[in-house]
Design an enzyme around this catalytic site. Sequence first.
Site, PDB file in Angstrom:
ATOM      1  N   PHE A 183      -0.328  -5.130  -1.947  1.00  0.00           N
ATOM      2  CA  PHE A 183       0.655  -4.092  -1.446  1.00  0.00           C
ATOM      3  C   PHE A 183      -0.131  -2.725  -1.408  1.00  0.00           C
ATOM      4  CE2 PHE A 183       4.362  -1.437  -1.317  1.00  0.00           C
ATOM      5  CZ  PHE A 183       5.170  -2.181  -0.257  1.00  0.00           C
ATOM      6  N   THR A 185       0.574   0.211  -2.243  1.00  0.00           N
ATOM      7  CA  THR A 185       0.788   1.067  -3.301  1.00  0.00           C
ATOM      8  C   THR A 185       0.020   0.502  -4.614  1.00  0.00           C
ATOM      9  OG1 THR A 185       2.682  -0.105  -4.337  1.00  0.00           O
ATOM     10  CG2 THR A 185       3.106   1.872  -2.687  1.00  0.00           C
ATOM     11  N   LYS A 186      -0.563  -0.714  -4.477  1.00  0.00           N
ATOM     12  CA  LYS A 186      -1.155  -1.221  -5.721  1.00  0.00           C
ATOM     13  C   LYS A 186      -2.611  -0.434  -6.051  1.00  0.00           C
ATOM     14  CE  LYS A 186       1.756  -4.431  -6.760  1.00  0.00           C
ATOM     15  NZ  LYS A 186       2.917  -3.937  -5.862  1.00  0.00           N
ATOM     16  N   ASN A 187      -3.245  -0.403  -7.151  1.00  0.00           N
ATOM     17  CA  ASN A 187      -4.549  -0.090  -7.482  1.00  0.00           C
ATOM     18  C   ASN A 187      -5.715  -0.488  -6.452  1.00  0.00           C
ATOM     19  OD1 ASN A 187      -2.937   0.560  -9.650  1.00  0.00           O
ATOM     20  ND2 ASN A 187      -4.667   0.197 -11.124  1.00  0.00           N
ATOM     21  N   LEU A 188      -5.538  -1.593  -5.996  1.00  0.00           N
ATOM     22  CA  LEU A 188      -6.454  -1.908  -4.806  1.00  0.00           C
ATOM     23  C   LEU A 188      -5.312  -2.496  -3.510  1.00  0.00           C
ATOM     24  CD1 LEU A 188      -9.100  -2.673  -3.429  1.00  0.00           C
ATOM     25  CD2 LEU A 188      -9.008  -4.648  -4.225  1.00  0.00           C
TER      26      LEU A 188
END
Length: 370
Positions: A183, A185-188
């Site tokens: 998603f 907003t995730k770190n990746l």
Amino acid sequence: MKIQMLDLSEQYLSMKDEVIAKLDEVMSSSQFILGSNVKQLESDVAKYSNVAHGIGVGNGSDAIHIALQAAGVGLGDEVITTAFTFFATGGAIARAGATPIYVDIDLDTFNIDPSKIEDAVTDKTKAIIPVHLYGQMADMEAIKAIADKHNLAVIEDAAQAIGAKQNGKSVGELGTGATYSFFPTKNLGAYGDGGMIVTNNTELAEKASVIRVHGSKPKYYHHVLGYNSRLDELQAAILNVKFPHLDEWSNARRQRAAYYTKKLNEQLAEMIQTPVEKEGNHHVFHQYTLRVPNRDELQNYLKEHGIATMIYYPMPLHVQPVFAELGYKEGDLPKTEKAAKEAISLPMYPELKQADQDYVVEKIIEFYTK
């Protein structure tokens, strides 16, 4: 000042030309479904997780659901997990036909408390889903010992924890498999939905690969009930551009987390609880989450001063209306319920400026010392 929870614009501008060139390459190839970019990302993320297999799927929620089905979880089974998590964890269990069994958490880490798991095991229990919340792994060694004793699958919900480690072991190494979310907003993060299952279990990998394409193998021959849940080739292409930067971004998050902790503990150590990184853990700080008194009032105060915050999660799953038939009530999971009333996440992303952090800290101190 206006400080966002997350600002993806600077990251995009730093790699805009490379992203656009990669997307043009996909468009020109006309290879849009399960093409070379998906295969590359599956291979790279599996290697990064120190496991043999990566299976790209449509999103992180489907990743959990498909992993459970591939592990043999179905109608009438029970899956032990935490209620202090995003809905996808419990929702995936229910969608697989199983019953979520919620146990309490460790308040220091917000993760599932292994000491509560064994008492919840019954002859219907088929799996455990530990959630590596906010970027820190749950106690996998203790969880795996219980799972091995009772012959249970362990599906790690690592939606927020790509790159996290425990005693040198990566997400996915100690469980039957692990699931990631891409998603935005995730770190990746992709520029839309995406997810992946990673595992050393060849049988689980093969089943998941079939389930994600309507359960067909070979094409048009269906032996299991599957879904249309494939990682998009365009999203995989974007993720392939971003992936080489992941460790750099994770280190930047850790640095910003350490700065927050140092500054907040200088004046508020007796009043608030900053994140606790357990010995042996490598926390990747998808979120920087405090436990505080007067949480809602603090959030409103910060909002008035232009600081965005988030509450992950205000209503635990065991008391969500959709799970009312399970019979849980307020008071059943006291630590979970306490966390739901006290947890607040501060702005956190690799490009976050120190001056912005100073302002956030200043306003938190101001609120509690007025």
